[in-house]
Motif scaffolding. Structure first.
Motif, PDB file in Angstrom:
ATOM      1  N   ASP A   1     -34.400  -4.766  55.455  1.00 61.48           N
ATOM      2  CA  ASP A   1     -35.755  -4.284  55.709  1.00 61.48           C
ATOM      3  C   ASP A   1     -36.752  -5.184  54.995  1.00 61.48           C
ATOM      4  O   ASP A   1     -36.389  -6.168  54.344  1.00 61.48           O
ATOM      5  CB  ASP A   1     -35.909  -2.830  55.271  1.00 61.48           C
ATOM      6  N   ALA A   2     -38.037  -4.843  55.121  1.00 66.72           N
ATOM      7  CA  ALA A   2     -39.099  -5.673  54.548  1.00 66.72           C
ATOM      8  C   ALA A   2     -38.998  -5.747  53.034  1.00 66.72           C
ATOM      9  O   ALA A   2     -39.250  -6.809  52.429  1.00 66.72           O
ATOM     10  CB  ALA A   2     -40.467  -5.130  54.962  1.00 66.72           C
ATOM     11  N   ARG A   3     -38.629  -4.650  52.384  1.00 61.19           N
ATOM     12  CA  ARG A   3     -38.530  -4.653  50.918  1.00 61.19           C
ATOM     13  C   ARG A   3     -37.452  -5.626  50.446  1.00 61.19           C
ATOM     14  O   ARG A   3     -37.658  -6.383  49.496  1.00 61.19           O
ATOM     15  CB  ARG A   3     -38.215  -3.245  50.430  1.00 61.19           C
ATOM     16  N   VAL A   4     -36.312  -5.615  51.120  1.00 57.14           N
ATOM     17  CA  VAL A   4     -35.226  -6.519  50.752  1.00 57.14           C
ATOM     18  C   VAL A   4     -35.635  -7.981  50.990  1.00 57.14           C
ATOM     19  O   VAL A   4     -35.345  -8.868  50.171  1.00 57.14           O
ATOM     20  CB  VAL A   4     -33.952  -6.164  51.549  1.00 57.14           C
ATOM     21  N   LEU A   5     -36.320  -8.234  52.094  1.00 56.62           N
ATOM     22  CA  LEU A   5     -36.747  -9.595  52.394  1.00 56.62           C
ATOM     23  C   LEU A   5     -37.746 -10.113  51.356  1.00 56.62           C
ATOM     24  O   LEU A   5     -37.643 -11.263  50.898  1.00 56.62           O
ATOM     25  CB  LEU A   5     -37.369  -9.653  53.788  1.00 56.62           C
ATOM     26  N   LEU A   6     -38.711  -9.270  50.983  1.00 56.62           N
ATOM     27  CA  LEU A   6     -39.696  -9.694  49.978  1.00 56.62           C
ATOM     28  C   LEU A   6     -39.025  -9.954  48.640  1.00 56.62           C
ATOM     29  O   LEU A   6     -39.375 -10.916  47.925  1.00 56.62           O
ATOM     30  CB  LEU A   6     -40.779  -8.625  49.834  1.00 56.62           C
TER      31      LEU A   6
ATOM     32  N   ILE B   1     -37.120 -13.895  44.547  1.00 56.25           N
ATOM     33  CA  ILE B   1     -36.023 -14.501  43.783  1.00 56.25           C
ATOM     34  C   ILE B   1     -35.835 -15.955  44.187  1.00 56.25           C
ATOM     35  O   ILE B   1     -35.600 -16.835  43.348  1.00 56.25           O
ATOM     36  CB  ILE B   1     -34.725 -13.702  43.988  1.00 56.25           C
ATOM     37  N   GLY B   2     -35.964 -16.214  45.490  1.00 58.81           N
ATOM     38  CA  GLY B   2     -35.826 -17.590  45.965  1.00 58.81           C
ATOM     39  C   GLY B   2     -36.887 -18.519  45.405  1.00 58.81           C
ATOM     40  O   GLY B   2     -36.610 -19.688  45.124  1.00 58.81           O
TER      41      GLY B   2
ATOM     42  N   ALA C   1     -28.339 -17.758  38.068  1.00 65.77           N
ATOM     43  CA  ALA C   1     -28.669 -16.334  37.956  1.00 65.77           C
ATOM     44  C   ALA C   1     -29.455 -15.863  39.171  1.00 65.77           C
ATOM     45  O   ALA C   1     -29.270 -14.730  39.655  1.00 65.77           O
ATOM     46  CB  ALA C   1     -29.453 -16.077  36.673  1.00 65.77           C
ATOM     47  N   GLY C   2     -30.329 -16.711  39.708  1.00 62.72           N
ATOM     48  CA  GLY C   2     -31.069 -16.355  40.912  1.00 62.72           C
ATOM     49  C   GLY C   2     -30.161 -16.177  42.117  1.00 62.72           C
ATOM     50  O   GLY C   2     -30.321 -15.229  42.906  1.00 62.72           O
ATOM     51  N   HIS C   3     -29.193 -17.079  42.276  1.00 62.47           N
ATOM     52  CA  HIS C   3     -28.249 -16.943  43.394  1.00 62.47           C
ATOM     53  C   HIS C   3     -27.416 -15.665  43.257  1.00 62.47           C
ATOM     54  O   HIS C   3     -27.181 -14.955  44.243  1.00 62.47           O
ATOM     55  CB  HIS C   3     -27.337 -18.162  43.450  1.00 62.47           C
ATOM     56  N   LEU C   4     -26.972 -15.372  42.046  1.00 63.06           N
ATOM     57  CA  LEU C   4     -26.197 -14.153  41.828  1.00 63.06           C
ATOM     58  C   LEU C   4     -27.051 -12.908  42.056  1.00 63.06           C
ATOM     59  O   LEU C   4     -26.558 -11.899  42.591  1.00 63.06           O
ATOM     60  CB  LEU C   4     -25.622 -14.152  40.404  1.00 63.06           C
ATOM     61  N   ALA C   5     -28.320 -12.961  41.667  1.00 63.78           N
ATOM     62  CA  ALA C   5     -29.207 -11.824  41.905  1.00 63.78           C
ATOM     63  C   ALA C   5     -29.400 -11.585  43.406  1.00 63.78           C
ATOM     64  O   ALA C   5     -29.437 -10.436  43.866  1.00 63.78           O
ATOM     65  CB  ALA C   5     -30.561 -12.064  41.233  1.00 63.78           C
ATOM     66  N   THR C   6     -29.517 -12.660  44.174  1.00 65.41           N
ATOM     67  CA  THR C   6     -29.630 -12.505  45.624  1.00 65.41           C
ATOM     68  C   THR C   6     -28.369 -11.887  46.211  1.00 65.41           C
ATOM     69  O   THR C   6     -28.427 -11.037  47.114  1.00 65.41           O
ATOM     70  CB  THR C   6     -29.909 -13.870  46.280  1.00 65.41           C
TER      71      THR C   6
ATOM     72  N   VAL D   1     -25.476 -10.607  55.041  1.00 67.59           N
ATOM     73  CA  VAL D   1     -26.784 -10.270  54.493  1.00 67.59           C
ATOM     74  C   VAL D   1     -27.262 -11.374  53.550  1.00 67.59           C
ATOM     75  O   VAL D   1     -28.433 -11.771  53.588  1.00 67.59           O
ATOM     76  CB  VAL D   1     -26.733  -8.915  53.760  1.00 67.59           C
ATOM     77  N   TYR D   2     -26.361 -11.880  52.701  1.00 59.73           N
ATOM     78  CA  TYR D   2     -26.750 -12.961  51.790  1.00 59.73           C
ATOM     79  C   TYR D   2     -27.201 -14.186  52.579  1.00 59.73           C
ATOM     80  O   TYR D   2     -28.211 -14.822  52.227  1.00 59.73           O
ATOM     81  CB  TYR D   2     -25.593 -13.330  50.877  1.00 59.73           C
ATOM     82  N   GLY D   3     -26.464 -14.535  53.629  1.00 57.51           N
ATOM     83  CA  GLY D   3     -26.854 -15.697  54.423  1.00 57.51           C
ATOM     84  C   GLY D   3     -28.225 -15.524  55.051  1.00 57.51           C
ATOM     85  O   GLY D   3     -29.043 -16.465  55.066  1.00 57.51           O
ATOM     86  N   LEU D   4     -28.520 -14.337  55.558  1.00 63.21           N
ATOM     87  CA  LEU D   4     -29.827 -14.088  56.158  1.00 63.21           C
ATOM     88  C   LEU D   4     -30.941 -14.091  55.113  1.00 63.21           C
ATOM     89  O   LEU D   4     -32.038 -14.595  55.359  1.00 63.21           O
ATOM     90  CB  LEU D   4     -29.802 -12.752  56.900  1.00 63.21           C
ATOM     91  N   LEU D   5     -30.656 -13.531  53.935  1.00 59.87           N
ATOM     92  CA  LEU D   5     -31.656 -13.547  52.866  1.00 59.87           C
ATOM     93  C   LEU D   5     -31.919 -14.966  52.381  1.00 59.87           C
ATOM     94  O   LEU D   5     -33.071 -15.344  52.105  1.00 59.87           O
ATOM     95  CB  LEU D   5     -31.191 -12.661  51.708  1.00 59.87           C
ATOM     96  N   ALA D   6     -30.855 -15.761  52.258  1.00 64.60           N
ATOM     97  CA  ALA D   6     -31.030 -17.155  51.835  1.00 64.60           C
ATOM     98  C   ALA D   6     -31.831 -17.937  52.865  1.00 64.60           C
ATOM     99  O   ALA D   6     -32.687 -18.766  52.505  1.00 64.60           O
ATOM    100  CB  ALA D   6     -29.665 -17.800  51.609  1.00 64.60           C
ATOM    101  N   LEU D   7     -31.572 -17.673  54.137  1.00 61.89           N
ATOM    102  CA  LEU D   7     -32.344 -18.351  55.185  1.00 61.89           C
ATOM    103  C   LEU D   7     -33.812 -17.940  55.136  1.00 61.89           C
ATOM    104  O   LEU D   7     -34.709 -18.776  55.265  1.00 61.89           O
ATOM    105  CB  LEU D   7     -31.745 -18.033  56.549  1.00 61.89           C
ATOM    106  N   THR D   8     -34.064 -16.654  54.919  1.00 62.42           N
ATOM    107  CA  THR D   8     -35.446 -16.184  54.816  1.00 62.42           C
ATOM    108  C   THR D   8     -36.151 -16.794  53.610  1.00 62.42           C
ATOM    109  O   THR D   8     -37.320 -17.191  53.691  1.00 62.42           O
ATOM    110  CB  THR D   8     -35.472 -14.649  54.712  1.00 62.42           C
ATOM    111  N   ALA D   9     -35.443 -16.873  52.478  1.00 64.29           N
ATOM    112  CA  ALA D   9     -36.045 -17.454  51.276  1.00 64.29           C
ATOM    113  C   ALA D   9     -36.337 -18.932  51.431  1.00 64.29           C
ATOM    114  O   ALA D   9     -37.173 -19.486  50.696  1.00 64.29           O
ATOM    115  CB  ALA D   9     -35.113 -17.230  50.081  1.00 64.29           C
ATOM    116  N   SER D  10     -35.678 -19.602  52.387  1.00 63.09           N
ATOM    117  CA  SER D  10     -35.906 -21.038  52.593  1.00 63.09           C
ATOM    118  C   SER D  10     -37.019 -21.323  53.589  1.00 63.09           C
ATOM    119  O   SER D  10     -37.377 -22.486  53.790  1.00 63.09           O
ATOM    120  CB  SER D  10     -34.614 -21.703  53.085  1.00 63.09           C
ATOM    121  N   LEU D  11     -37.573 -20.292  54.216  1.00 60.73           N
ATOM    122  CA  LEU D  11     -38.588 -20.508  55.253  1.00 60.73           C
ATOM    123  C   LEU D  11     -39.842 -21.233  54.769  1.00 60.73           C
ATOM    124  O   LEU D  11     -40.483 -21.915  55.580  1.00 60.73           O
ATOM    125  CB  LEU D  11     -38.968 -19.172  55.895  1.00 60.73           C
ATOM    126  N   PRO D  12     -40.259 -21.110  53.487  1.00 61.10           N
ATOM    127  CA  PRO D  12     -41.374 -21.971  53.053  1.00 61.10           C
ATOM    128  C   PRO D  12     -41.114 -23.453  53.280  1.00 61.10           C
ATOM    129  O   PRO D  12     -42.067 -24.228  53.445  1.00 61.10           O
ATOM    130  CB  PRO D  12     -41.500 -21.640  51.562  1.00 61.10           C
TER     131      PRO D  12
END
Length: 339
Positions: A38-43, A48-49, A225-230, A294-305
């Motif tokens: 959801d949006a909260r998880v993505l933000l 973290i990214g 630590a950031g990767h583990l937190a994600t 889920v981790y792969g999708l979150l990592a992809l979202t965090a790389s969008l900048p």
């Protein structure tokens, strides 16, 4: 020819692993990974990214500046974001790092040193990962099958890294005049002698210098630590209620699997190892696959900048194209014949 074959094997290897997982565990684990975000998880993943990327870019700055290469932090963060996005979007998982290494090398008029700076920066991060994995293996409860695989991975990495560091330390301590003269002059001697001289000089200034290695080590720990937190955010979003001390070795094992080159934009070995590790720990292979998705999708979202960085730099090139002088068409008018 060999490079094309290896690239094809890397691509087919990742696709094969994903196909086997879908065959054995079904597609619901993949679909669940998309539904639980959801949006909260993505933000949270984007925040973290950001911290992880800044720490990694700062580490790159320390290594590059130690080697005498100019690299401002703001530019390093932008280049690192772009590299992360390209790593996630393109097969192989390293093309973004190759791009930032070559681009920085061209900016400082020394492609070789620019590439070596990126290699040393990434090597420092991997060494910290191996050290943390060894500590987790020795202190936290790990399932017996996962313990054997993790021990084999960590042992091989530690032995290789230790042998390399010992050899380089001996070379640094001996300080052969021939190597020093060759490294300083940049010419003369065999190719091997010049390569050893450059490598030793870069290691001494880029990683082993007293003003450099503490910051590099600290930033590497922060980035890890950031990767583990994600991963923890992904596990909680997927519905895992296991305590942190039980999830930690599984997450470290998944990060180690990401170093396997048989992947498609980072996908493949990570999902296979996570599913297997969760199954070995009694948490369910299907849940492990969902967590990895889920981790792969979150990592992809965090790389969008990084995609934004690519777009901005592409737009900046447009005025240079528009300022070109317009084409002038010369029309030759033939006089009308007299009537």
């Amino acid at each position: 020819m060999k490079g094309k074959v290896w690239a094809w094997l890397r691509l087919t290897g990742g696709v094969t692993i994903l196909g086997l997982l879908a065959w054995r565990l079904g597609t619901n684990a993949f679909l669940d990974g998309m539904r639980v975000i959801d949006a909260r998880v993505l933000l949270l993943a984007v925040g973290i990214g950001l911290l992880t990327t800044v720490c990694s870019a700062w580490r790159w700055c320390l290594v590059a500046r130690g080697m005498g290469l100019a690299l401002p932090l703001a530019g390093a963060v932008a280049d690192y974001y772009r590299a992360i996005f390209l790593n996630a979007a393109l097969p192989g998982g390293v093309l973004g790092d190759v791009h930032r290494a070559v681009r920085h090398g061209r900016e400082v008029a020394d492609v070789g040193r620019g590439v070596r700076a990126v290699v040393l920066e990434r090597t420092a991060g991997q060494l910290v990962l191996f050290a943390v994995a060894a500590g987790v293996l020795l202190t936290l409860p790990v399932p017996a099958p996962a313990r054997l695989v993790t021990a084999a991975q960590v042992a091989a990495a530690v032995v290789a890294a230790a042998a390399l560091m010992v050899a380089l330390f001996v070379a640094v301590r001996r300080r052969r005049p021939r190597v020093r003269r060759t490294a300083a002059a940049g010419s003369g001697g065999s190719w091997w002698t010049r390569a050893v001289g450059r490598t030793v000089a870069d290691l001494r200034s880029g990683l082993l210098a007293r003003r450099t290695w503490p910051g590099v080590a600290l930033l590497s720990v922060a980035a890890l630590a950031g990767h583990l937190a994600t991963f923890l955010v992904a596990a909680r979003a997927a519905g895992s209620t296991a305590p942190l001390h039980q999830l930690a070795p599984l997450m470290v094992l998944a990060l180690l699997a990401m170093a396997v080159p048989l992947n498609v934009g980072g996908w493949g070995p990570r999902e296979g190892v996570t599913a297997w590790a969760f199954g070995a720990a009694g948490l369910g292979a299907g849940l492990g696959l969902t967590v990895a998705v889920v981790y792969g999708l979150l990592a992809l979202t965090a790389s969008l900048p990084g995609a934004g960085v690519l777009a901005v730099r592409w737009v900046r090139r447009l005025p240079a194209v528009r300022q070109r002088p317009p084409l002038r068409l010369r029309l030759r008018l033939r006089p009308r014949p007299a009537t």
